[in-house]
Design a protein around this motif. Structure first.
Motif, mmCIF file in Angstrom:
data_model
loop_
_atom_site.group_PDB
_atom_site.id
_atom_site.type_symbol
_atom_site.label_atom_id
_atom_site.label_comp_id
_atom_site.label_asym_id
_atom_site.label_seq_id
_atom_site.Cartn_x
_atom_site.Cartn_y
_atom_site.Cartn_z
ATOM 1 N N PHE A 83 -26.355 -37.084 91.079
ATOM 2 C CA PHE A 83 -25.848 -36.666 89.768
ATOM 3 C C PHE A 83 -24.952 -37.752 89.171
ATOM 4 O O PHE A 83 -25.098 -38.139 88.015
ATOM 5 N N THR A 87 -25.823 -39.598 85.685
ATOM 6 C CA THR A 87 -25.116 -39.049 84.538
ATOM 7 C C THR A 87 -24.988 -40.094 83.425
ATOM 8 O O THR A 87 -25.146 -41.287 83.654
ATOM 9 N N ARG A 88 -24.759 -39.620 82.206
ATOM 10 C CA ARG A 88 -24.814 -40.505 81.028
ATOM 11 C C ARG A 88 -24.042 -41.801 81.185
ATOM 12 O O ARG A 88 -24.454 -42.850 80.730
ATOM 13 N N ASN A 89 -22.844 -41.694 81.824
ATOM 14 C CA ASN A 89 -22.063 -42.928 81.990
ATOM 15 C C ASN A 89 -22.200 -43.460 83.414
ATOM 16 O O ASN A 89 -21.400 -44.267 83.848
ATOM 17 N N LEU A 98 -31.526 -37.543 84.540
ATOM 18 C CA LEU A 98 -30.793 -36.330 84.906
ATOM 19 C C LEU A 98 -31.479 -35.122 84.258
ATOM 20 O O LEU A 98 -31.899 -35.195 83.108
ATOM 21 N N PHE A 99 -31.573 -34.013 85.017
ATOM 22 C CA PHE A 99 -32.251 -32.799 84.568
ATOM 23 C C PHE A 99 -33.726 -33.039 84.281
ATOM 24 O O PHE A 99 -34.297 -32.476 83.350
ATOM 25 N N MET A 176 -30.501 -27.843 92.187
ATOM 26 C CA MET A 176 -29.740 -27.143 91.159
ATOM 27 C C MET A 176 -28.900 -28.147 90.382
ATOM 28 O O MET A 176 -28.852 -28.126 89.162
ATOM 29 N N MET A 177 -28.271 -29.066 91.116
ATOM 30 C CA MET A 177 -27.329 -29.978 90.488
ATOM 31 C C MET A 177 -28.051 -31.038 89.660
ATOM 32 O O MET A 177 -27.671 -31.323 88.535
ATOM 33 N N GLY A 179 -31.536 -31.174 88.983
ATOM 34 C CA GLY A 179 -32.618 -30.664 88.138
ATOM 35 C C GLY A 179 -32.098 -29.785 87.018
ATOM 36 O O GLY A 179 -32.623 -29.800 85.911
ATOM 37 N N GLY A 180 -31.085 -28.980 87.307
ATOM 38 C CA GLY A 180 -30.502 -28.138 86.274
ATOM 39 C C GLY A 180 -31.242 -26.829 86.026
ATOM 40 O O GLY A 180 -30.936 -26.121 85.090
ATOM 41 N N ASN A 181 -32.239 -26.496 86.881
ATOM 42 C CA ASN A 181 -32.850 -25.167 86.833
ATOM 43 C C ASN A 181 -33.498 -24.841 85.485
ATOM 44 O O ASN A 181 -33.405 -23.729 84.998
ATOM 45 N N ILE A 182 -34.127 -25.836 84.839
ATOM 46 C CA ILE A 182 -34.734 -25.607 83.523
ATOM 47 C C ILE A 182 -36.121 -24.977 83.678
ATOM 48 O O ILE A 182 -36.968 -25.521 84.380
ATOM 49 N N LEU A 183 -36.325 -23.848 83.012
ATOM 50 C CA LEU A 183 -37.588 -23.125 83.131
ATOM 51 C C LEU A 183 -38.761 -24.010 82.699
ATOM 52 O O LEU A 183 -38.699 -24.702 81.691
ATOM 53 N N ARG A 187 -37.191 -25.838 87.291
ATOM 54 C CA ARG A 187 -36.833 -24.634 88.064
ATOM 55 C C ARG A 187 -37.796 -24.511 89.236
ATOM 56 O O ARG A 187 -38.984 -24.307 89.041
ATOM 57 N N ALA B 173 -34.307 -23.486 78.634
ATOM 58 C CA ALA B 173 -33.595 -22.375 79.281
ATOM 59 C C ALA B 173 -33.156 -22.806 80.672
ATOM 60 O O ALA B 173 -33.987 -23.210 81.479
ATOM 61 N N MET B 184 -24.369 -29.517 80.689
ATOM 62 C CA MET B 184 -25.758 -29.966 80.533
ATOM 63 C C MET B 184 -26.048 -30.331 79.086
ATOM 64 O O MET B 184 -26.693 -31.338 78.803
ATOM 65 N N GLU B 187 -24.653 -33.698 78.511
ATOM 66 C CA GLU B 187 -25.481 -34.765 79.099
ATOM 67 C C GLU B 187 -26.688 -35.062 78.224
ATOM 68 O O GLU B 187 -27.055 -36.207 78.019
#
Lengths: 235, 272
Positions: A83, A87-89, A98-99, A176-177, A179-183, A187, B173, B184, B187
């Motif tokens: 992460f 992250t952006r910076n 990220l994500f 989780m950290m 990936g961010g759990n995005i459907l 996810r 979502a 998030m 970011e």
């Protein structure tokens, strides 16, 4: 529980068997990310395991111990590390990973590589070195000698692969950290189970848990069969 | 002002102290309150509940979760009383006979956050529906909590009122709590809907600004609802009622209005 567990089980099965798109998207994310991480790390990790088992160099002891230690780092710590990189910076912020699934694959590679290295090193160390030296002195080329060795060790090597795969398929912290759990994007099975449980919706969580359970059964049976074949039959 | 370190030490000491020296509360002195992460995260409950506990002799145990799960716990009789912010879901809870005597305690409001350069140009929209429609038309990235929380229900209701389906490219979502969702959105430099309280608490960490706020549609009223004794006779109804009565007392109202984070008032007590 207001809903009986039988009703929940029934709902879970119907989600799976009716090919509920959300559930299958989650399963698909889980497998595609974990397979990618495993495939990318597989050859280099086993090669490193081989090198550590068959060569002597300064610092070999240090590397071996480092890898043993890395095996036991909690996945959330690896998640935190990745992460902070992405992250952006962060150092790799420009990648914009990220994500995304790419970020998840990176995290899972870091989780499964130490397991693969350590277990394949153990497998290679268990072999009688003389077999290796004999085949080399008989003029068998490097790659084919390694290939023969790997065939000889297919059961312990496969064990290593399965152990690594199951570790990344079931870890929740890093996914989780990072990936961010995005459907429909990041996810996967473990993060979905965590979310559904926190929402108080258990049917989907149970359906996904069943998938993991069935997979574990299949893997174990496969291994059992392989082991059986590898054993010399005693009459 | 305490420094971070000393207040952390104080907190640790007080936790240890209370564990070591508090007599174990009897079961009928404990009130289990299911509430939302926003009231807990903003620190409001921690600021006002000790006063109630001292006066009444009850001990309040807070279970902080999303509105959806808080109401579910109440429906199952796992808690004594519930405090949430999703009018439609609360009405259903009362109409189905699980909840009784809903009371408005306080309200704060929702705001739409976005990147400083406002790519979808929502600043200056005439109402929130128009702001949302612009985000979808662009299409800009919008982060949804997607966890059945009160905020999530509010957001879905707005999309519905704006006649926009959430399958546009950029709708994301994430199934996370409010704080994580803000990080998030930061970011990914995306738009998101949040309660003002959590935004104020996270402001320093964020590269996002309020791009739209105000209007009746973004009001966020909190209600406390007792659980029907006919459904679950064995809960702590006496304690639940005492808590509900105290929360609408002039004293509690004053404390709610005076509660500030970083100099901003987060909640307005209801005028009833």
């Amino acid at each position: 529980m207001s809903e009986g567990w039988l009703v929940l089980l029934q709902q879970a099965f119907s989600l799976l068997l009716s090919f509920d798109p959300e559930v299958w998207s989650i399963i698909n994310v889980s497998f595609s990310v974990s397979f990618a991480a495993l495939l990318i790390t597989l050859i280099p990790s086993i090669a490193l395991g081989f090198v550590l088992a068959f060569t002597q160099f300064r610092g070999r002891w240090l590397v071996t111990n480092l890898i043993q230690t890395l095996q036991s780092i909690p996945t959330v710590v690896i998640g935190l590390l990745v992460f902070l990189l992405l992250t952006r910076n962060g150092v790799l912020g420009d990648l914009k990973w990220l994500f995304t699934q790419k970020g998840m694959i990176l995290g899972q590679m870091l989780i499964c590589a130490p397991v693969l290295v350590a277990l394949s090193q153990a497998a290679f160390s268990s072999v009688d070195r003389r077999a290796w030296e004999t085949s080399r002195t008989l003029g068998v080329s490097w790659p084919s000698a390694v290939y023969v060795l790997c065939r000889e060790l297919r059961v312990p090597l496969l064990l290593a692969v399965i152990a690594a795969f199951s570790r990344i398929l079931t870890e929740v912290g890093c996914s989780m950290m990072v990936g961010g759990n995005i459907l429909n994007a990041t996810r996967n099975i473990p993060t979905a189970i965590a979310l559904e449980t926190s929402k108080g919706d258990f049917a989907q969580a149970i359906a996904l848990g069943l998938v993991l359970l069935i997979l574990a059964l299949i893997l174990n049976f496969t291994l059992g069969t392989l082991r059986g074949k590898a054993m010399p039959r005693s009459h | 002002m305490f420094t971070k370190k000393s207040s952390a030490l104080l907190l640790a000491a007080s936790v240890l102290g209370s564990v070591a020296f508090s007599p174990v509360a009897l079961a009928d002195e404990i009130i289990k309150l299911a509430t939302t992460t926003s009231t807990e995260n903003s620190g409001l409950l921690g600021a006002i509940l000790p006063t109630f506990e001292k006066q009444s002799g009850f001990e309040v145990q807070v279970i902080a979760t999303g509105t959806g799960k808080a109401l579910k716990l109440a429906r199952q009789g796992d808690v004594d009383v519930v405090m949430t912010h999703a009018p439609a879901a609360e009405a259903k809870f009362v109409n189905e006979g699980y909840g009784i005597e809903p009371r408005g305690i306080m309200a704060n409001d929702f705001v739409v956050l976005g990147p400083k350069n406002d790519p979808a140009k929502i600043n200056g929209s005439k109402d929130v529906n128009q702001a949302f429609a612009k985000i979808a038309a662009k299409p800009a990235t919008f982060i949804s909590r997607g966890d059945n929380s009160g905020t999530n229900m509010k957001e879905l209701a707005i999309w519905n009122n704006a006649n926009v389906t959430t399958d546009f490219n950029g709708y994301t979502a994430v199934g996370q709590g409010m704080g994580k969702t803000l990080l998030m959105a930061n970011e990914l430099q995306a738009y998101t809907l949040t309660d003002r309280g959590t935004f104020v608490a996270y402001k320093a960490k964020l590269d996002l600004e309020i791009k739209f706020d105000g209007g009746e549609a973004l009001a966020n009223p909190y209600q406390i609802i007792l659980i029907n004794p006919k459904k679950y006779p064995d809960l702590n109804h006496k304690g639940a009622r005492a808590l509900s009565d105290w929360l609408v007392s002039p004293e509690a109202k004053k404390m709610i209005n005076n509660y500030k984070v970083q100099g901003e008032q987060l909640f307005k007590a209801s005028q009833k």
